[in-house]
Design a protein around this motif. Sequence first.
Motif, mmCIF file in Angstrom:
data_model
loop_
_atom_site.group_PDB
_atom_site.id
_atom_site.type_symbol
_atom_site.label_atom_id
_atom_site.label_comp_id
_atom_site.label_asym_id
_atom_site.label_seq_id
_atom_site.Cartn_x
_atom_site.Cartn_y
_atom_site.Cartn_z
ATOM 1 N N ALA A 199 0.828 -1.207 0.000
ATOM 2 C CA ALA A 199 0.000 0.000 0.000
ATOM 3 C C ALA A 199 0.864 1.259 0.000
ATOM 4 N N ARG A 200 1.966 1.239 0.732
ATOM 5 C CA ARG A 200 2.876 2.385 0.725
ATOM 6 C C ARG A 200 3.514 2.575 -0.640
ATOM 7 N N VAL A 201 3.878 1.465 -1.277
ATOM 8 C CA VAL A 201 4.503 1.551 -2.596
ATOM 9 C C VAL A 201 3.536 2.139 -3.617
ATOM 10 N N VAL A 202 2.264 1.815 -3.501
ATOM 11 C CA VAL A 202 1.265 2.312 -4.444
ATOM 12 C C VAL A 202 0.860 3.749 -4.100
ATOM 13 N N ARG A 203 0.737 4.053 -2.827
ATOM 14 C CA ARG A 203 0.214 5.351 -2.396
ATOM 15 C C ARG A 203 1.124 6.507 -2.800
ATOM 16 N N ALA A 204 2.411 6.366 -2.603
ATOM 17 C CA ALA A 204 3.328 7.478 -2.867
ATOM 18 C C ALA A 204 3.289 7.955 -4.327
ATOM 19 N N PRO A 205 3.427 7.073 -5.312
ATOM 20 C CA PRO A 205 3.350 7.577 -6.691
ATOM 21 C C PRO A 205 1.968 8.093 -7.077
ATOM 22 N N VAL A 206 0.916 7.498 -6.528
ATOM 23 C CA VAL A 206 -0.439 7.956 -6.858
ATOM 24 C C VAL A 206 -0.643 9.376 -6.354
ATOM 25 N N LEU A 207 -0.193 9.663 -5.136
ATOM 26 C CA LEU A 207 -0.325 11.024 -4.612
ATOM 27 C C LEU A 207 0.446 12.024 -5.457
ATOM 28 N N SER A 208 1.576 11.606 -5.976
ATOM 29 C CA SER A 208 2.363 12.494 -6.824
ATOM 30 C C SER A 208 1.697 12.706 -8.185
ATOM 31 N N VAL A 209 1.274 11.618 -8.809
ATOM 32 C CA VAL A 209 0.723 11.696 -10.168
ATOM 33 C C VAL A 209 -0.619 12.415 -10.196
ATOM 34 N N LYS A 210 -1.420 12.259 -9.172
ATOM 35 C CA LYS A 210 -2.755 12.866 -9.227
ATOM 36 C C LYS A 210 -2.714 14.392 -9.150
ATOM 37 N N GLN A 211 -1.546 14.962 -8.880
ATOM 38 C CA GLN A 211 -1.419 16.422 -8.871
ATOM 39 C C GLN A 211 -0.814 16.961 -10.171
ATOM 40 N N TRP A 212 -0.503 16.085 -11.099
ATOM 41 C CA TRP A 212 0.055 16.535 -12.366
ATOM 42 C C TRP A 212 -1.004 17.296 -13.153
ATOM 43 N N ASP A 213 -0.553 18.136 -14.060
ATOM 44 C CA ASP A 213 -1.452 19.029 -14.803
ATOM 45 C C ASP A 213 -2.468 18.278 -15.657
ATOM 46 N N HIS A 214 -2.039 17.234 -16.356
ATOM 47 C CA HIS A 214 -2.990 16.548 -17.243
ATOM 48 C C HIS A 214 -4.069 15.811 -16.445
ATOM 49 N N VAL A 215 -3.756 15.381 -15.231
ATOM 50 C CA VAL A 215 -4.760 14.738 -14.391
ATOM 51 C C VAL A 215 -5.742 15.786 -13.869
ATOM 52 N N GLU A 216 -5.223 16.929 -13.470
ATOM 53 C CA GLU A 216 -6.091 18.026 -13.018
ATOM 54 C C GLU A 216 -6.980 18.513 -14.160
ATOM 55 N N ALA A 217 -6.445 18.568 -15.369
ATOM 56 C CA ALA A 217 -7.235 18.994 -16.531
ATOM 57 C C ALA A 217 -8.351 17.997 -16.819
ATOM 58 N N ALA A 218 -8.053 16.714 -16.730
ATOM 59 C CA ALA A 218 -9.084 15.700 -16.960
ATOM 60 C C ALA A 218 -10.159 15.774 -15.886
ATOM 61 N N ARG A 219 -9.750 16.037 -14.658
ATOM 62 C CA ARG A 219 -10.727 16.161 -13.569
ATOM 63 C C ARG A 219 -11.594 17.409 -13.770
ATOM 64 N N SER A 220 -10.998 18.486 -14.281
ATOM 65 C CA SER A 220 -11.751 19.728 -14.443
ATOM 66 C C SER A 220 -12.789 19.652 -15.558
ATOM 67 N N ILE A 221 -12.595 18.771 -16.538
ATOM 68 C CA ILE A 221 -13.604 18.658 -17.599
ATOM 69 C C ILE A 221 -14.699 17.664 -17.232
ATOM 70 N N GLY A 222 -14.634 17.115 -16.024
ATOM 71 C CA GLY A 222 -15.719 16.266 -15.544
ATOM 72 C C GLY A 222 -15.532 14.785 -15.786
ATOM 73 N N MET A 223 -14.318 14.329 -15.987
ATOM 74 C CA MET A 223 -14.081 12.902 -16.186
ATOM 75 C C MET A 223 -14.388 12.152 -14.885
ATOM 76 N N SER A 224 -15.001 10.993 -15.023
ATOM 77 C CA SER A 224 -15.350 10.222 -13.830
ATOM 78 C C SER A 224 -14.080 9.744 -13.129
ATOM 79 N N GLU A 225 -14.193 9.501 -11.829
ATOM 80 C CA GLU A 225 -13.030 9.081 -11.041
ATOM 81 C C GLU A 225 -12.466 7.753 -11.542
ATOM 82 N N LEU A 226 -13.336 6.804 -11.881
ATOM 83 C CA LEU A 226 -12.874 5.506 -12.363
ATOM 84 C C LEU A 226 -12.085 5.649 -13.652
ATOM 85 N N ARG A 227 -12.616 6.420 -14.579
ATOM 86 C CA ARG A 227 -11.923 6.616 -15.854
ATOM 87 C C ARG A 227 -10.626 7.397 -15.652
#
Length: 136
Positions: free
Chosen positions: A13-41
């Motif tokens: 869980a620690r191995v998975v959590r650290a990169p996920v927390l980093s990647v979810k703040q990247w610009d393309h992830v924030e852009a996808a979230r801002s256009i209303g993409m579902s969490e699963l997708r």
Amino acid sequence: ILTIAIVYTPAMARVVRAPVLSVKQWDHVEAARSIGMSELRLVLRHILPLVVSPILVATSLTLSQTIFTVTALSFLGLGPPPPDPNWGGMLSEARQFMELAPLTVIGPAAAIVFATLTFIVLANGLRDVLEVGSVR
């Protein structure tokens, strides 16, 4: 098996959590979230492909640790009952005959070392190919 899975779950869980927390703040992830993409997708399309390499490397290293754990428990008599073959049980039984036939230990010991080294080499190869250090 369930006990070993419970023991290794927090480390994974620690191995998975650290990169996920980093990647979810990247610009393309924030852009996808801002256009209303579902969490699963969002997770399947933008986050998972970027964090799969550390997960694969950690899994292959954990498999080698698990082999040692299962072997040690079986050697101590805490593994499957005697009719079921396992390397730790074979080593435990061969221990009685080491003075008369020392080669009885080589088979199970070589299998343990070969299986463990296989997963370690696989982890190193995956790390090199997938460039684990690329997640910032």
